[in-house]
Design a protein around this motif. Structure first.
Motif, PDB file in Angstrom:
ATOM      1  N   ASN A   1       0.808  -1.227   0.000  1.00 39.21           N
ATOM      2  CA  ASN A   1       0.000   0.000   0.000  1.00 39.21           C
ATOM      3  C   ASN A   1       0.839   1.275   0.000  1.00 39.21           C
ATOM      4  OD1 ASN A   1       0.760   0.529   2.708  1.00 39.21           O
ATOM      5  ND2 ASN A   1      -1.049  -0.472   3.542  1.00 39.21           N
ATOM      6  N   GLY A   2       2.158   1.135   0.083  1.00 42.21           N
ATOM      7  CA  GLY A   2       3.028   2.304   0.008  1.00 42.21           C
ATOM      8  C   GLY A   2       2.988   3.201   1.227  1.00 42.21           C
ATOM      9  N   ARG A   3       2.635   2.657   2.383  1.00 40.62           N
ATOM     10  CA  ARG A   3       2.590   3.471   3.604  1.00 40.62           C
ATOM     11  C   ARG A   3       3.943   4.125   3.894  1.00 40.62           C
ATOM     12  NH1 ARG A   3      -1.080   3.026   7.789  1.00 40.62           N
ATOM     13  NH2 ARG A   3      -1.684   0.917   7.190  1.00 40.62           N
ATOM     14  N   PHE A   4       5.017   3.463   3.496  1.00 35.49           N
ATOM     15  CA  PHE A   4       6.376   3.957   3.758  1.00 35.49           C
ATOM     16  C   PHE A   4       6.698   5.238   2.993  1.00 35.49           C
ATOM     17  CE2 PHE A   4       6.465   0.777   0.393  1.00 35.49           C
ATOM     18  CZ  PHE A   4       7.100   1.459  -0.628  1.00 35.49           C
ATOM     19  N   LEU A   5       5.823   5.648   2.056  1.00 35.08           N
ATOM     20  CA  LEU A   5       6.057   6.878   1.294  1.00 35.08           C
ATOM     21  C   LEU A   5       5.659   8.119   2.082  1.00 35.08           C
ATOM     22  CD1 LEU A   5       4.720   5.645  -2.153  1.00 35.08           C
ATOM     23  CD2 LEU A   5       7.107   5.966  -1.501  1.00 35.08           C
ATOM     24  N   TRP A   6       4.910   7.946   3.143  1.00 33.66           N
ATOM     25  CA  TRP A   6       4.470   9.040   3.995  1.00 33.66           C
ATOM     26  C   TRP A   6       3.799  10.135   3.172  1.00 33.66           C
ATOM     27  CZ3 TRP A   6       4.376   8.395   9.194  1.00 33.66           C
ATOM     28  CH2 TRP A   6       5.126   7.333   9.703  1.00 33.66           C
ATOM     29  N   ARG A   7       4.262  11.368   3.292  1.00 31.51           N
ATOM     30  CA  ARG A   7       3.586  12.495   2.637  1.00 31.51           C
ATOM     31  C   ARG A   7       3.647  12.391   1.106  1.00 31.51           C
ATOM     32  NH1 ARG A   7       4.931  18.883   3.933  1.00 31.51           N
ATOM     33  NH2 ARG A   7       3.319  19.804   2.596  1.00 31.51           N
ATOM     34  N   ASN A   8       4.629  11.689   0.578  1.00 27.97           N
ATOM     35  CA  ASN A   8       4.738  11.546  -0.871  1.00 27.97           C
ATOM     36  C   ASN A   8       3.578  10.745  -1.465  1.00 27.97           C
ATOM     37  OD1 ASN A   8       7.579  12.713  -1.340  1.00 27.97           O
ATOM     38  ND2 ASN A   8       7.935  11.192   0.261  1.00 27.97           N
ATOM     39  N   ARG A   9       2.873  10.013  -0.608  1.00 24.40           N
ATOM     40  CA  ARG A   9       1.748   9.209  -1.087  1.00 24.40           C
ATOM     41  C   ARG A   9       0.503  10.056  -1.332  1.00 24.40           C
ATOM     42  NH1 ARG A   9      -2.560   5.893   0.183  1.00 24.40           N
ATOM     43  NH2 ARG A   9      -2.402   3.693  -0.453  1.00 24.40           N
ATOM     44  N   LEU A  10       0.413  11.175  -0.609  1.00 25.05           N
ATOM     45  CA  LEU A  10      -0.803  11.980  -0.655  1.00 25.05           C
ATOM     46  C   LEU A  10      -0.945  12.707  -1.993  1.00 25.05           C
ATOM     47  CD1 LEU A  10      -0.663  13.572   2.917  1.00 25.05           C
ATOM     48  CD2 LEU A  10      -1.880  11.513   2.182  1.00 25.05           C
ATOM     49  N   GLY A  11      -2.106  12.623  -2.594  1.00 22.02           N
ATOM     50  CA  GLY A  11      -2.377  13.360  -3.807  1.00 22.02           C
ATOM     51  C   GLY A  11      -1.722  12.819  -5.061  1.00 22.02           C
ATOM     52  N   ALA A  12      -1.115  11.642  -4.965  1.00 20.42           N
ATOM     53  CA  ALA A  12      -0.461  11.066  -6.144  1.00 20.42           C
ATOM     54  C   ALA A  12      -1.499  10.631  -7.170  1.00 20.42           C
ATOM     55  CB  ALA A  12       0.414   9.881  -5.746  1.00 20.42           C
ATOM     56  N   ASP A  13      -1.154  10.799  -8.440  1.00 21.21           N
ATOM     57  CA  ASP A  13      -2.037  10.380  -9.516  1.00 21.21           C
ATOM     58  C   ASP A  13      -2.055   8.860  -9.642  1.00 21.21           C
ATOM     59  OD1 ASP A  13      -3.614  10.453 -11.873  1.00 21.21           O
ATOM     60  OD2 ASP A  13      -1.808  10.332 -13.091  1.00 21.21           O
ATOM     61  N   ALA A  14      -0.884   8.247  -9.469  1.00 20.25           N
ATOM     62  CA  ALA A  14      -0.762   6.786  -9.544  1.00 20.25           C
ATOM     63  C   ALA A  14       0.489   6.371  -8.791  1.00 20.25           C
ATOM     64  CB  ALA A  14      -0.697   6.312 -10.994  1.00 20.25           C
ATOM     65  N   ILE A  15       0.447   5.190  -8.188  1.00 25.74           N
ATOM     66  CA  ILE A  15       1.612   4.650  -7.470  1.00 25.74           C
ATOM     67  C   ILE A  15       1.764   3.180  -7.832  1.00 25.74           C
ATOM     68  CG2 ILE A  15       2.693   4.216  -5.237  1.00 25.74           C
ATOM     69  CD1 ILE A  15       1.011   6.436  -4.049  1.00 25.74           C
ATOM     70  N   SER A  16       2.930   2.836  -8.357  1.00 20.93           N
ATOM     71  CA  SER A  16       3.243   1.443  -8.673  1.00 20.93           C
ATOM     72  C   SER A  16       4.442   1.011  -7.836  1.00 20.93           C
ATOM     73  CB  SER A  16       3.578   1.293 -10.163  1.00 20.93           C
ATOM     74  OG  SER A  16       3.964  -0.038 -10.462  1.00 20.93           O
ATOM     75  N   ILE A  17       4.308  -0.129  -7.171  1.00 18.83           N
ATOM     76  CA  ILE A  17       5.382  -0.627  -6.309  1.00 18.83           C
ATOM     77  C   ILE A  17       5.865  -1.962  -6.836  1.00 18.83           C
ATOM     78  CG2 ILE A  17       5.972  -1.394  -3.981  1.00 18.83           C
ATOM     79  CD1 ILE A  17       3.984   0.658  -2.938  1.00 18.83           C
ATOM     80  N   GLN A  18       7.148  -2.016  -7.171  1.00 22.78           N
ATOM     81  CA  GLN A  18       7.777  -3.240  -7.674  1.00 22.78           C
ATOM     82  C   GLN A  18       8.666  -3.825  -6.579  1.00 22.78           C
ATOM     83  OE1 GLN A  18       9.905  -2.399 -11.294  1.00 22.78           O
ATOM     84  NE2 GLN A  18       8.114  -1.568 -12.354  1.00 22.78           N
ATOM     85  N   ILE A  19       8.450  -5.088  -6.263  1.00 17.65           N
ATOM     86  CA  ILE A  19       9.239  -5.751  -5.221  1.00 17.65           C
ATOM     87  C   ILE A  19       9.926  -6.962  -5.832  1.00 17.65           C
ATOM     88  CG2 ILE A  19       9.182  -6.900  -2.982  1.00 17.65           C
ATOM     89  CD1 ILE A  19       6.780  -5.217  -2.265  1.00 17.65           C
ATOM     90  N   THR A  20      11.234  -7.004  -5.705  1.00 17.15           N
ATOM     91  CA  THR A  20      12.022  -8.132  -6.200  1.00 17.15           C
ATOM     92  C   THR A  20      12.798  -8.748  -5.047  1.00 17.15           C
ATOM     93  OG1 THR A  20      13.832  -6.634  -6.814  1.00 17.15           O
ATOM     94  CG2 THR A  20      12.251  -7.228  -8.542  1.00 17.15           C
TER      95      THR A  20
END
Length: 347
Positions: free
Chosen positions: A146-165
């Motif tokens: 869910n990208g909680r670790f992005l903190w304030r950078n998560r707010l108001g984003a148009d789209a967020i994609s998280i890739q985990i390897t």
């Protein structure tokens, strides 16, 4: 039986953290270049001097004197601050860090009482044998997705994609790609809602159980808009000295090559924001796992010792008095041990 009755908490007792994140570095690029690592450039800090206004509360003594009040509110508020922004030819922020998942949950790093250590390890082993670590693994995985670790950078984003390897030597294997905005922040599912999230949860659980070596690379792409401000960690200044700068942001590296970043401690705080077992959780949502349920931004500790819901009361009742807490409190105690810390009774 006499040894059991006289069992006391070790005066030296500590646990190493089992979720070990690195600092998270900031890069700029475009949404269409998510799969091209060479297209991303480091984001550097720069200074900005601004002429603001006085907006803080005026002391009552000043407010009672019209001349002093007029002088206080009319003078400018001059500030020099650090800022970090995307370039005007980039619309996306990339935040990247690595995460080690370590085994040995419940095994003290230091303990000066063999009797207490044996009882503690047996208690935690019984929990793991009975319930496993799936509940915790699912929740840690959810906070990555869910990208909680992005903190304030998560707010108001148009789209967020998280890739985990998953990293193993020089090889890397894709675990999953997640649409962070499609995953809720205020609730956790008891079971994973997708195959990719389930695979990530099982991997974290296996790492906590010591069954596999788990090292993950997390890349989050946040489409914010060209030229938009981004938000690294802010430094806490204990000794400002002669500096006139009023805001310092965190960076990794030296001078012009320093890259804007989020503290590893702040990443860890976000990942362990899984405590929905405390009183009033339905109203306030998840909080970070802390012995007293402390949320410093609210000035509140939700797990008060007088209510016997804090970590120490629960652990002592469980280990010293054989009073097994309710299952939700057991999850909390184990999560605190995953967090790590110094818990000895030095009194």
């Amino acid at each position: 039986m006499s040894e059991e009755k006289n069992l006391k908490t070790a005066s030296v007792l500590s646990f190493e953290r089992k979720l070990d994140p690195s600092d998270a570095l900031f890069f700029s690029g475009n949404w269409s270049d998510k799969d091209d690592d060479k297209a991303w450039q480091p984001i550097h800090l720069r200074e900005k001097s601004v002429r603001g206004t006085i907006s803080n509360r005026i002391p009552s003594k000043t407010g009672d004197d019209p001349i002093k009040l007029k002088a206080a509110i009319e003078k400018p508020n001059l500030q020099t601050v650090d800022v970090a922004t995307l370039p005007f030819d980039s619309d996306t922020l990339k935040v990247e860090f690595t995460l080690r998942v370590l085994g040995g949950v419940g095994e003290p790093a230091a303990c000066n009482s063999m009797e207490y250590r044996s009882k503690l390890v047996a208690t935690i082993s019984h929990y793991i044998d009975t319930h496993g670590l799936d509940i915790l693994g699912n929740r840690y995985a959810a906070n990555l997705a869910n990208g909680r670790f992005l903190w304030r950078n998560r707010l108001g984003a148009d789209a967020i994609s998280i890739q985990i390897t998953r990293l193993s030597g020089e090889e890397s294997t894709l675990v999953g790609v997640f649409d962070a905005l499609a995953h809720p922040l205020r609730q956790f599912e008891e079971k994973s809602v997708s195959e990719e999230l389930e695979a990530l949860a099982k991997l974290i659980t296996a790492g906590l159980a010591g069954q596999e070596h788990v090292l993950l690379r997390v890349k989050a792409f946040i489409r914010m808009g060209a030229g938009q401000e981004v938000f690294p960690s802010q430094e806490l200044l204990l000794d400002k000295g002669k500096s006139t700068k009023s805001r310092f942001l965190y960076s990794v590296g030296q001078d012009e090559k320093a890259i804007a970043a989020i503290h590893s401690q702040k990443i860890g705080n976000a990942l362990r924001t899984i405590d929905t077992w405390y009183p009033d959780a339905e109203i306030n949502g998840p909080i970070a796992v802390e012995p007293y349920g402390s949320v410093t931004t609210q000035g509140v500790a939700y797990r008060q010792p007088k209510a016997k819901k804090d970590f120490y009361s629960l652990l002592d009742a469980w280990v010293l008095k054989d009073k097994e807490p309710v299952i939700e409190d057991q999850h909390f105690v184990i999560a605190v041990l995953v967090r790590g810390g110094v818990f000895g009774d030095a009194s």
